[in-house]
Motif scaffolding. Structure first.
Motif, short mmCIF file in Angstrom:
data_model
loop_
_atom_site.label_atom_id
_atom_site.label_comp_id
_atom_site.label_asym_id
_atom_site.label_seq_id
_atom_site.Cartn_x
_atom_site.Cartn_y
_atom_site.Cartn_z
N PHE A 99 0.86 -1.18 0.00
CA PHE A 99 0.00 0.00 0.00
C PHE A 99 0.90 1.23 0.00
O PHE A 99 1.78 1.39 0.85
CB PHE A 99 -0.91 -0.02 1.22
CG PHE A 99 -1.80 1.20 1.36
CD1 PHE A 99 -2.31 1.85 0.25
CD2 PHE A 99 -2.11 1.69 2.62
CE1 PHE A 99 -3.13 2.97 0.37
CE2 PHE A 99 -2.93 2.80 2.77
CZ PHE A 99 -3.43 3.44 1.63
N ALA A 100 0.68 2.13 -0.96
CA ALA A 100 1.55 3.29 -1.13
C ALA A 100 1.67 4.13 0.14
O ALA A 100 2.73 4.70 0.43
CB ALA A 100 1.04 4.15 -2.28
N GLU A 101 0.59 4.21 0.91
CA GLU A 101 0.59 5.07 2.09
C GLU A 101 1.02 4.35 3.37
O GLU A 101 1.02 4.94 4.45
CB GLU A 101 -0.82 5.66 2.29
CG GLU A 101 -1.25 6.61 1.19
CD GLU A 101 -0.39 7.88 1.14
OE1 GLU A 101 0.03 8.34 2.22
OE2 GLU A 101 -0.12 8.37 0.04
N ASP A 102 1.37 3.09 3.26
CA ASP A 102 1.79 2.34 4.45
C ASP A 102 3.15 2.80 4.97
O ASP A 102 3.46 2.66 6.16
CB ASP A 102 1.87 0.84 4.14
CG ASP A 102 0.67 0.08 4.67
OD1 ASP A 102 -0.12 0.68 5.42
OD2 ASP A 102 0.53 -1.10 4.32
N PHE A 103 3.96 3.35 4.07
CA PHE A 103 5.34 3.66 4.43
C PHE A 103 5.89 4.67 3.43
O PHE A 103 5.45 4.70 2.27
CB PHE A 103 6.16 2.36 4.37
CG PHE A 103 7.50 2.43 5.03
CD1 PHE A 103 7.63 2.27 6.39
CD2 PHE A 103 8.64 2.64 4.27
CE1 PHE A 103 8.87 2.34 7.01
CE2 PHE A 103 9.89 2.71 4.87
CZ PHE A 103 10.00 2.55 6.24
N VAL A 104 6.81 5.53 3.86
CA VAL A 104 7.51 6.40 2.92
C VAL A 104 8.63 5.57 2.31
O VAL A 104 9.77 5.53 2.79
CB VAL A 104 8.07 7.66 3.64
CG1 VAL A 104 8.78 8.56 2.62
CG2 VAL A 104 6.95 8.42 4.33
N TRP A 105 8.28 4.84 1.27
CA TRP A 105 9.17 3.83 0.71
C TRP A 105 10.48 4.41 0.23
O TRP A 105 11.54 3.77 0.32
CB TRP A 105 8.46 3.10 -0.43
CG TRP A 105 7.18 2.46 0.01
CD1 TRP A 105 5.91 2.92 -0.19
CD2 TRP A 105 7.04 1.24 0.75
NE1 TRP A 105 4.99 2.08 0.40
CE2 TRP A 105 5.66 1.04 0.97
CE3 TRP A 105 7.94 0.31 1.25
CZ2 TRP A 105 5.17 -0.06 1.66
CZ3 TRP A 105 7.46 -0.78 1.95
CH2 TRP A 105 6.09 -0.96 2.15
N CYS A 106 10.44 5.66 -0.27
CA CYS A 106 11.67 6.25 -0.78
C CYS A 106 12.59 6.75 0.32
O CYS A 106 13.68 7.25 0.04
CB CYS A 106 11.35 7.37 -1.76
SG CYS A 106 10.20 8.58 -1.12
N SER A 107 12.19 6.62 1.58
CA SER A 107 13.09 6.97 2.68
C SER A 107 14.09 5.85 2.95
O SER A 107 15.04 6.02 3.70
CB SER A 107 12.29 7.25 3.96
OG SER A 107 11.66 6.08 4.44
#
Length: 543
Positions: free
Chosen positions: A248-256
């Motif tokens: 889910f895109a909003e589960d985590f700031v993946w690009c961090s």
């Protein structure tokens, strides 16, 4: 106040330490980031750490301010400070998030295919000969009836998946808010309960209810998207892949996450693999493909080395408590009694599992002795031997040769063949014992699961007969699940079931299909040990 003797070189050393060790919990920045060589770091934590290289100790956060004081200090040293919202994350459509996910996947699995095209159709009739055709047809009709859009499928082949990882073979989908709609909820609620997914169906349904996006351009877009997502979830069954993983895109700031930071890579790996196998209680069937002559030449020490590699690999992949089931005759006492190996095996297994302090792991493995006159199954944990069982139902060729147990409930060396784990009771069968449960009409002694340790299958020997009549026959008789491991001295048939449950009242026959009796694994691993030409197939099941 920030010490004035902190210089640029000290800050760079602090950044290098962060790259090695990661950012501790609570030390991330909410508003600003230091940008350096394309990566981002929390400014105040960087200053705190840089002080160690300038003055010998980490600077207490309470001794200086974040925001303007920290940012101005770093800018004066030539560093770039930017607002976090503008730096790396542009909401759920953040392109850097998907780029980061791809890099992380490549770090873990090697080859990653982005926007991968599976050459499969898009209409229910394209899947008519598959296991879940009726379920797919029902879902399709529900979507048609939702708003009356009958012709929402426009593509002849399934649109591209976000990512495909060829080895071990699974799809990763990155779901933004447009994927959480009422039509998507309708599809998820119709999924069969035994369909294995790499995400929480219940969570996705809740997100559909909460977000409830509506895309009416074109008017049937929500139904179309929900249907294509459904096909991607069913593809693993159709194409024999591992379950589709959804992020889910909003589960985590993946690009961090930093693909060059081992701690970030490991963190992402756990997220991905927990979606496959987040278990508290499990069983793994170990199915080796090997050359019989070469295996027979191996010493027990060499065989234990193989067992060690397999066990360590499994424990690195799964948390929780579990059972690792090896085939019969894994160890061989040659002309001696099998009991001559008990202390040696116990000592080595206890040492192998000594680091499993908060886990209960049981290894069930077979031992033969006295030139196969003794055929034994033994179960061991970090505390030693838990159960021992001697073969009680020989084949016709063995009746006058092997020493059998007096009964299926007899003890061996003072141990019963049954043991418990996580509230369930297990019963060990040695190879042909599994047929004895049905043929002798034995009563279930209160067990929940049967473990069948099979010696192996050679060319010309029917593993299908063993599965249908032996495993399924015992399952029907005792009304419980049966798990099996066997050595294959020929290629391992992909569809051969190492887990079976059969509760049909009709007379059992060889016409019964694998589909009727098989329990699908949560995940399958392929392990090439590069030693003695042995390949290991591992199947993980939830208990």
């Amino acid at each position: 106040m920030i010490p004035k003797n902190i210089e640029r070189e000290h800050v760079i050393k602090a950044i290098e330490e962060i790259k090695r060790n990661g950012i501790p919990t609570g030390r991330n920045s909410k508003k600003f980031l230091l940008k350096f060589n394309g990566q981002y770091y929390p400014p105040k934590y960087v200053i705190s750490l840089a002080n160690k290289y300038a003055n010998g100790e980490v600077l207490n956060f309470a001794q200086f301010n974040g925001g303007k004081e920290t940012n101005d200090f770093l800018r004066n040293l030539g560093f770039s400070i930017i607002e976090r919202s503008k730096a790396i994350h542009q909401g759920e459509r953040c392109q850097k998030c998907k780029e980061t996910i791809k890099k992380l996947l490549k770090k873990i699995y090697g080859r990653v295919e982005e926007n991968y095209k599976f050459k499969v159709g898009t209409l229910p009739e394209d899947f008519k000969n598959t296991l879940y055709y009726s379920e797919l047809k029902k879902i399709f009709e529900k979507l048609q009836n939702h708003k009356g859009h009958r012709d929402f499928v426009k593509a002849k082949t399934l649109p591209n998946c976000d990512f495909f990882i060829p080895n071990p073979g699974f799809i990763v989908e990155f779901d933004e808010s447009q994927h959480f709609t009422l039509p998507r909820k309708i599809t998820l609620e119709e999924y069969p309960t035994n369909l294995e997914l790499g995400f929480s169906k219940e969570k996705w349904i809740r997100l559909c209810e909460k977000i409830d996006t509506k895309d009416n351009n074109p008017p049937y877009r929500d139904e179309q998207r929900a249907w294509y997502d459904t096909l991607r979830d069913f593809l693993p069954v159709i194409l024999d892949l591992n379950p589709t993983v959804r992020l889910f895109a909003e589960d985590f700031v993946w690009c961090s996450l930093d693909p060059e930071n081992p701690r970030d890579v490991e963190k992402f790996k756990k997220i991905i693999e927990c979606k496959h196998i987040k278990l508290t209680s499990w069983l793994v069937t170990v199915i080796p493909h090997l050359d019989e002559k070469q295996f027979n030449k191996l010493s027990n020490k060499e065989r234990f080395s193989i067992l060690t590699n397999v066990v360590n690999y499994i424990l690195s992949q799964i948390d929780g408590n579990g059972i690792i089931l090896f085939p019969a005759g894994w160890f061989d006492a040659k002309h001696r009694r099998v009991s001559s190996l008990y202390n040696w095996i116990e000592r080595n297994v206890v040492n192998l599992l000594k680091n499993c302090e908060n886990r209960e792991i049981i290894i069930s493995v077979g031992i033969d002795g006295r030139k196969n006159k003794d055929q034994i199954a033994i179960a061991l944990s970090k505390n030693g031997i838990k159960a021992i069982g001697r073969k009680f139902y020989p084949t016709d060729n063995e009746k006058d040769f092997i020493e059998v147990a007096p009964s299926y409930l007899s003890k061996e060396n003072g141990k019963t063949r049954m043991f418990k784990l996580n509230g369930k009771k297990y019963f060990m069968c040695v190879c042909y014992d599994i047929f004895g449960i049905k043929h002798n009409k034995l009563r279930n002694p209160g067990v929940d699961i049967v473990l069948n340790l099979i010696h192996g299958f050679r060319h010309g020997e029917s593993e299908a007969n063993f599965a249908r009549h032996g495993l399924a026959g015992a399952s029907a008789r005792w009304k419980c699940r049966v798990f099996a491991s066997a050595k294959f001295f020929k290629p391992v048939p992909k569809k051969w079931p190492s887990a079976v449950y059969w509760n049909n009242d009709r007379t059992y026959s060889s016409s019964c299909t694998y589909a009727e009796i098989s329990i699908n694994p949560l995940k399958e691993f392929y392990l090439n040990l590069n030693m003695n030409n042995i390949k290991i197939f591992l199947r993980i099941f939830r208990l």
